[in-house]
Design a protein around this motif. Structure first.
Motif, PDB file in Angstrom:
ATOM      1  N   VAL A  24       0.842  -1.205   0.000  1.00 53.87           N
ATOM      2  CA  VAL A  24       0.000   0.000   0.000  1.00 53.87           C
ATOM      3  C   VAL A  24       0.877   1.256   0.000  1.00 53.87           C
ATOM      4  N   ALA A  25       1.921   1.274   0.839  1.00 59.96           N
ATOM      5  CA  ALA A  25       2.820   2.430   0.907  1.00 59.96           C
ATOM      6  C   ALA A  25       3.556   2.615  -0.419  1.00 59.96           C
ATOM      7  N   TRP A  26       3.974   1.515  -1.035  1.00 56.32           N
ATOM      8  CA  TRP A  26       4.703   1.573  -2.309  1.00 56.32           C
ATOM      9  C   TRP A  26       3.834   2.220  -3.389  1.00 56.32           C
ATOM     10  N   ALA A  65      15.261   9.482  -0.335  1.00 58.20           N
ATOM     11  CA  ALA A  65      15.726  10.857  -0.519  1.00 58.20           C
ATOM     12  C   ALA A  65      14.781  11.859   0.123  1.00 58.20           C
ATOM     13  N   ILE A  66      13.487  11.573   0.071  1.00 58.13           N
ATOM     14  CA  ILE A  66      12.499  12.513   0.586  1.00 58.13           C
ATOM     15  C   ILE A  66      12.160  12.242   2.050  1.00 58.13           C
ATOM     16  N   GLY A  67      12.010  10.976   2.420  1.00 63.09           N
ATOM     17  CA  GLY A  67      11.516  10.629   3.747  1.00 63.09           C
ATOM     18  C   GLY A  67      12.549  10.614   4.849  1.00 63.09           C
ATOM     19  N   LEU A  68      13.804  10.354   4.510  1.00 69.97           N
ATOM     20  CA  LEU A  68      14.853  10.267   5.533  1.00 69.97           C
ATOM     21  C   LEU A  68      15.624  11.586   5.629  1.00 69.97           C
ATOM     22  N   GLY A  98       6.905   9.100   2.126  1.00 68.14           N
ATOM     23  CA  GLY A  98       8.231   8.498   1.945  1.00 68.14           C
ATOM     24  C   GLY A  98       8.709   7.804   3.201  1.00 68.14           C
ATOM     25  N   LEU A  99       8.505   8.446   4.344  1.00 63.73           N
ATOM     26  CA  LEU A  99       8.895   7.832   5.612  1.00 63.73           C
ATOM     27  C   LEU A  99       8.054   6.593   5.895  1.00 63.73           C
ATOM     28  N   ALA A 100       6.769   6.654   5.602  1.00 63.34           N
ATOM     29  CA  ALA A 100       5.906   5.485   5.797  1.00 63.34           C
ATOM     30  C   ALA A 100       6.380   4.321   4.937  1.00 63.34           C
ATOM     31  N   PHE A 101       6.780   4.595   3.714  1.00 65.88           N
ATOM     32  CA  PHE A 101       7.298   3.538   2.842  1.00 65.88           C
ATOM     33  C   PHE A 101       8.590   2.946   3.390  1.00 65.88           C
ATOM     34  N   VAL A 102       9.508   3.811   3.827  1.00 64.23           N
ATOM     35  CA  VAL A 102      10.791   3.336   4.360  1.00 64.23           C
ATOM     36  C   VAL A 102      10.572   2.473   5.604  1.00 64.23           C
ATOM     37  N   VAL A 103       9.671   2.889   6.488  1.00 65.58           N
ATOM     38  CA  VAL A 103       9.382   2.123   7.703  1.00 65.58           C
ATOM     39  C   VAL A 103       8.734   0.782   7.353  1.00 65.58           C
ATOM     40  N   ALA A 104       7.779   0.792   6.434  1.00 61.90           N
ATOM     41  CA  ALA A 104       7.110  -0.454   6.037  1.00 61.90           C
ATOM     42  C   ALA A 104       8.098  -1.414   5.379  1.00 61.90           C
TER      43      ALA A 104
END
Length: 122
Positions: A24-26, A65-68, A98-104
């Protein structure tokens, strides 16, 4: 339930359930943030900041690049993506997605690697 009788099957169920938020995040990040950023860059006459896309791999680089925050996991001089340019076009909602994707993705990978070592999938 017969499926939950072994620890290995329970692990596979947990791994499958952790894949759902990742998927879903992707898709959300790719369709909402990435598409908008690339459209705005194209409108401004700029090329895509990440010329390489190996089966959706561009999503990972954009999200990092965006979330971290800038640092060892997100260097300013990343050879695959122009980090400062992407961050310039990102909105606060893009940073959150972006952060939600990285965490997931990190959660899914951690669970998967744990299971490989514990249950010896070979």
């Amino acid at each position: 339930m017969i499926f939950l009788e072994s620890a290995k099957n329970l692990f596979l169920l947990i791994l499958g359930c952790s894949f759902i938020p990742l998927a879903v995040a992707w898709v959300t990040f790719a369709r909402v943030s990435m598409a908008r950023i690339e459209k705005a860059m194209k409108r401004d006459g700029l090329d895509r900041p990440c010329p390489w896309d190996g089966v959706g791999g561009r999503v990972v680089w954009y999200a990092c690049a965006i979330g971290l925050p800038i640092g060892p996991w997100n260097p300013v001089n990343d050879p695959l993506v122009d980090v400062p340019l992407l961050r310039q076009y990102a909105r606060p909602v893009d940073r959150k997605l972006g952060l939600a994707f990285v965490v997931a993705a990190g959660t899914f990978l951690a669970i998967g690697i744990f299971g490989i070592f514990v249950f010896d999938f070979s």
